[in-house]
Design a protein around this motif. Sequence first.
Motif, PDB file in Angstrom:
ATOM      1  N   SER A 288      -0.379  11.241  51.817  1.00 54.16           N
ATOM      2  CA  SER A 288      -0.037  10.625  50.528  1.00 54.16           C
ATOM      3  C   SER A 288      -0.963   9.476  50.161  1.00 54.16           C
TER       4      SER A 288
ATOM      5  N   ALA B 244      -8.745   4.596  40.666  1.00 52.80           N
ATOM      6  CA  ALA B 244      -8.302   5.996  40.651  1.00 52.80           C
ATOM      7  C   ALA B 244      -8.443   6.589  39.264  1.00 52.80           C
TER       8      ALA B 244
ATOM      9  N   PRO C 252      -3.970   7.617  48.660  1.00 55.41           N
ATOM     10  CA  PRO C 252      -4.955   7.977  47.639  1.00 55.41           C
ATOM     11  C   PRO C 252      -6.350   8.120  48.231  1.00 55.41           C
TER      12      PRO C 252
ATOM     13  N   THR D  53     -10.561  10.180  37.888  1.00 55.77           N
ATOM     14  CA  THR D  53      -9.945  11.353  37.278  1.00 55.77           C
ATOM     15  C   THR D  53     -10.325  11.544  35.828  1.00 55.77           C
TER      16      THR D  53
END
Length: 548
Positions: A232, A272, A234, A276
Amino acid sequence: MGLLGVGGMGEVYRARDPRLQRDVALKIVHPSLTTTPEHIDRFSREARAAGSLHHPNILVVFDVGVENGMPYVISELLEGESLRDRLDRGPVPYRKALDYGIQMAQALGAAHAKGIWHRDVKPANTFITTDGRIKLLDFGLAKLSERLSDSPSDETTADASRPGMIRGTAGYMSPEQARAERVDQRTDLFSLGAILYEMFTSTRAFQRASTVETLHAVLREEPADPLEINPSLPLAAAVTVRRCLEKSVDERFQSARDLAFQLQQLRDGTLAGRLTTASAASWRRRALLAAMLAVAAVGVAWAIGQFPRRSPSFEQLTFRRGRIGGARFASEGQAVVYSEAGDRNHRGVWRLDPSEGPKSRELPRYAGAEVLATRRGELALSLDRRFVGGKHFVGRLATAPLDGDGRPREVRTDVENADWDPAGKELATIVTTGPGGAESRLEYPPGHVLHVARSIQWPRFSPDGQRIAFLEDTTGPGIVGRVAVVDLEGNFTPLTEVWRSARGLAWSPSGDEVWFTAGGWWMDRALHAVDLRGRQRLVLSAPTSLTL
């Protein structure tokens, strides 16, 4: 007023300052550590240097001195617990770990700006106050410790005010410290990286059975992939830790302030977010490859069977984000059985048959198991896997019905991996035993040892059943490795050089090549092939790391 604690360097008491009417902490250093005027002078000079630092995350030093030849330090009295105690109580939540890391990096940045390197950053020297603030302790005091401890604890190992003398704590010191070389601020960033690793995974990065083995790990070995331990976590957080723990100082973060900024971006989600949203087409491929390792583990295996000499193509099979573990074809067709760790680190075994639709079906009786191998109508599973010695995932080998309608039947213990022979009669097993998983044995049939090494991973039978290919790591952790084969008489042949990161292996259907995924580190593994004469070729590279 009372003893607060005893450590390797001295005793700490609660005391009362009569002039300012406040409680303080009084640390008295052991006389055995201050036997010469040189020691006393060095202690006083460094304690005063620490006292010159004014930062909310650094312990406030009020006074230092020597009374009857015994050095002492008077500092603020803290209420709370050490980070060591907090870690021993259980996992630290991800956002809380980031918050602690930011505060520690900011404290180190303030010290580094004044030319002071801590050189003994570790959980035992990090204090968490009752209101959640971090305080770094013992700036410079660790220089007094003279002896190398044989305990794998948090005890400081030795003194080094000059090159040639080791100082620091074995599990947290940098490679340059372990080599007794001159250090700069980047040595503290390695130590902080080891702490971040432990907070993110609840596992020490380099702990081994003794101080000597731990120092060897710091110098020569890579810690286990944090995403393997905590799926889990990142990806950006794992990359950040990995950069902190680079053996070369030039490949680490170059300042504590840069590291603090990176951790703040992780906490705020901006890092993050960039990963993305930037460059939609290429990053979409990267996200799919990173999140859906089944594409590499299963799609490539299909490509090997269809196009052994052509560029492989991929077919996405799963659409949930999670860590894909073992993934093997069911023997009766194109159905795939795989293990997946998803939300809250829950691991389950799933079956996917594309002819029945895109949705996977969980096999609930095998919850918590890892898929190792398949044969007609049967699975080989690893049950109750545990992380041994900071190196190996070892569990109980069991077989179970492939359709999920039955309970696993235990075969043996201490097994790390396994593969059925082509006839489906016997399992070749990797049995890992010894202190901290110090020895791996390749056995086939069970009880007959074909090869022994510090670490053996991914045993795979050749199509004709005459050889077993595997990844061998002579250093122990199973992270670096080379491709090797052994025949059924025990004749061993290495086929490749040692790769810094190697995971996953399979034979081509003709048996003339072994395909494997390896790279310079765990974020850039590509798909390679090697024949039995040691001739290698690159099969496929991708925007992210591949695992076969």
